[in-house]
Scaffold this active site. Structure first.
Site, PDB file in Angstrom:
ATOM      1  N   PRO A  88      32.633  37.364  49.619  1.00  0.00           N
ATOM      2  CG  PRO A  88      30.529  36.382  49.354  1.00  0.00           C
ATOM      3  CD  PRO A  88      31.838  36.238  50.068  1.00  0.00           C
ATOM      4  CD  GLU A 115      24.168  31.481  54.999  1.00  0.00           C
ATOM      5  OE1 GLU A 115      23.800  32.511  54.423  1.00  0.00           O
ATOM      6  OE2 GLU A 115      24.222  30.365  54.444  1.00  0.00           O
ATOM      7  NE  ARG A 153      50.314  34.199  35.238  1.00  0.00           N
ATOM      8  CZ  ARG A 153      50.466  35.349  34.598  1.00  0.00           C
ATOM      9  NH1 ARG A 153      50.228  36.491  35.224  1.00  0.00           N
ATOM     10  NH2 ARG A 153      50.855  35.369  33.346  1.00  0.00           N
ATOM     11  CG  ASP A 168      49.832  37.814  31.210  1.00  0.00           C
ATOM     12  OD1 ASP A 168      49.931  37.142  30.193  1.00  0.00           O
ATOM     13  OD2 ASP A 168      50.089  37.421  32.354  1.00  0.00           O
TER      14      ASP A 168
HETATM   15  N1  ADE Z   1      33.464  33.262  49.198  1.00  0.00           N
HETATM   16  C1  ADE Z   1      32.271  33.055  48.615  1.00  0.00           C
HETATM   17  N2  ADE Z   1      32.168  33.726  47.469  1.00  0.00           N
HETATM   18  C2  ADE Z   1      33.352  34.400  47.306  1.00  0.00           C
HETATM   19  C3  ADE Z   1      33.866  35.286  46.308  1.00  0.00           C
HETATM   20  N3  ADE Z   1      33.143  35.629  45.245  1.00  0.00           N
HETATM   21  N4  ADE Z   1      35.099  35.775  46.500  1.00  0.00           N
HETATM   22  C4  ADE Z   1      35.820  35.458  47.583  1.00  0.00           C
HETATM   23  N5  ADE Z   1      35.391  34.636  48.545  1.00  0.00           N
HETATM   24  C5  ADE Z   1      34.168  34.108  48.416  1.00  0.00           C
END
Ligand code: ADE
Length: 241
Positions: A88, A115, A153, A168
């Site tokens: 994230p 984590e 794709r 698309d």
């Molecule tokens: N791992 C946990 N959340 C994630 C996300 N939003 N994008 C990529 N990997 C992740």
């Protein structure tokens, strides 16, 4: 194109990547997806892939040795491979990033868990860090599948109909117009009569107007960036009135 996926949950990938267009592309050898179990490279007594964070705090951190061991075993450091950590904390995935990745010959995807992953892996053993959205998943596995799907794709031959990748949403920065198919009457709900008129130019204009309207309502950020033609403006005006 070869995708190498490093994960502690390899079985998560078995079914999703066997189905549909991706499954067919693998059968036809247009893409290869190789899934590697990080735990196979954890050589301590208990095959541990995680440990407590230095400095204290909640949760566990993925250890560097098994991940780097796996990367070395698959020779991910070569000039061919782009090595991406799913996290994230990464840059936000987009159609543009997918298009860039689709030109490579090998992509290595590291699925983080817990984590996070020891920062030394991120810093010294990856080329890129990608997030698929501003929400937190339990791990990078689903994110890796999203990337494989979105990238595969775009590889020539993977989609039956080459046109559909071009038309698309996001290839052009407008959302797509609504689509309808049979039956003409579904539980009392009809189909916009214009789609049955048979006039391609009238249909094209209607679709463009609907696409613009939809983009303005749902994605004002994309709409603001559009350079509208005179026809676009006229179509929007017609919808408003
Ligand atoms: N791992 C946990 N959340 C994630 C996300 N939003 N994008 C990529 N990997 C992740």
């Amino acid at each position: 194109m070869i995708f190498d996926i490093l994960t502690i949950f390899p079985s998560m990938f078995s079914s999703p990547l066997r189905e549909g267009m991706i499954g067919k592309a693998r059968e036809r050898d247009l893409i290869q997806v190789r899934v590697h179990n990080i735990r196979d490279f954890a050589f301590d007594k208990h095959h541990m892939t995680d440990d407590r964070p230095f400095g204290g705090g909640e949760g566990m951190v993925m250890k560097p040795e098994p991940i780097v061991g796996a990367l070395r075993a698959i020779e991910a450091g070569g000039p061919e491979a782009r090595c991406i950590l799913l996290t994230p904390q990464g840059r936000l995935f987009s159609q543009e990033i997918a298009r860039g990745l689709s030109k490579l010959s090998r992509i290595v995807l590291i699925c983080g868990r817990y984590e996070g992953v020891d920062e030394r892996v991120a810093q010294h053993f990856t080329d890129d860090q990608i997030s698929i959205g501003d929400y937190v998943l339990t791990g990078g596995e689903l994110a890796a599948m999203v990337i494989v799907d979105a990238v595969a794709r775009l590889i020539p031959g993977v989609l039956g109909n080459v046109g559909s990748a071009l038309e698309d949403s996001f290839t052009q920065p407008v959302l797509e117009h609504p689509q309808y198919t049979r039956p003409r009457d579904f539980e009392g709900m009809g189909v916009p009569p214009v789609l049955l008129c048979g006039n391609h130019e009238t249909i094209r204009r209607w679709r463009r107007g609907q696409a613009l309207k939809r983009t303005s309502l749902r994605r004002p950020d994309l709409f603001a960036a559009l350079e509208l033609s005179a026809e676009d403006r006229q179509l929007l005006e017609e919808i408003e009135t």
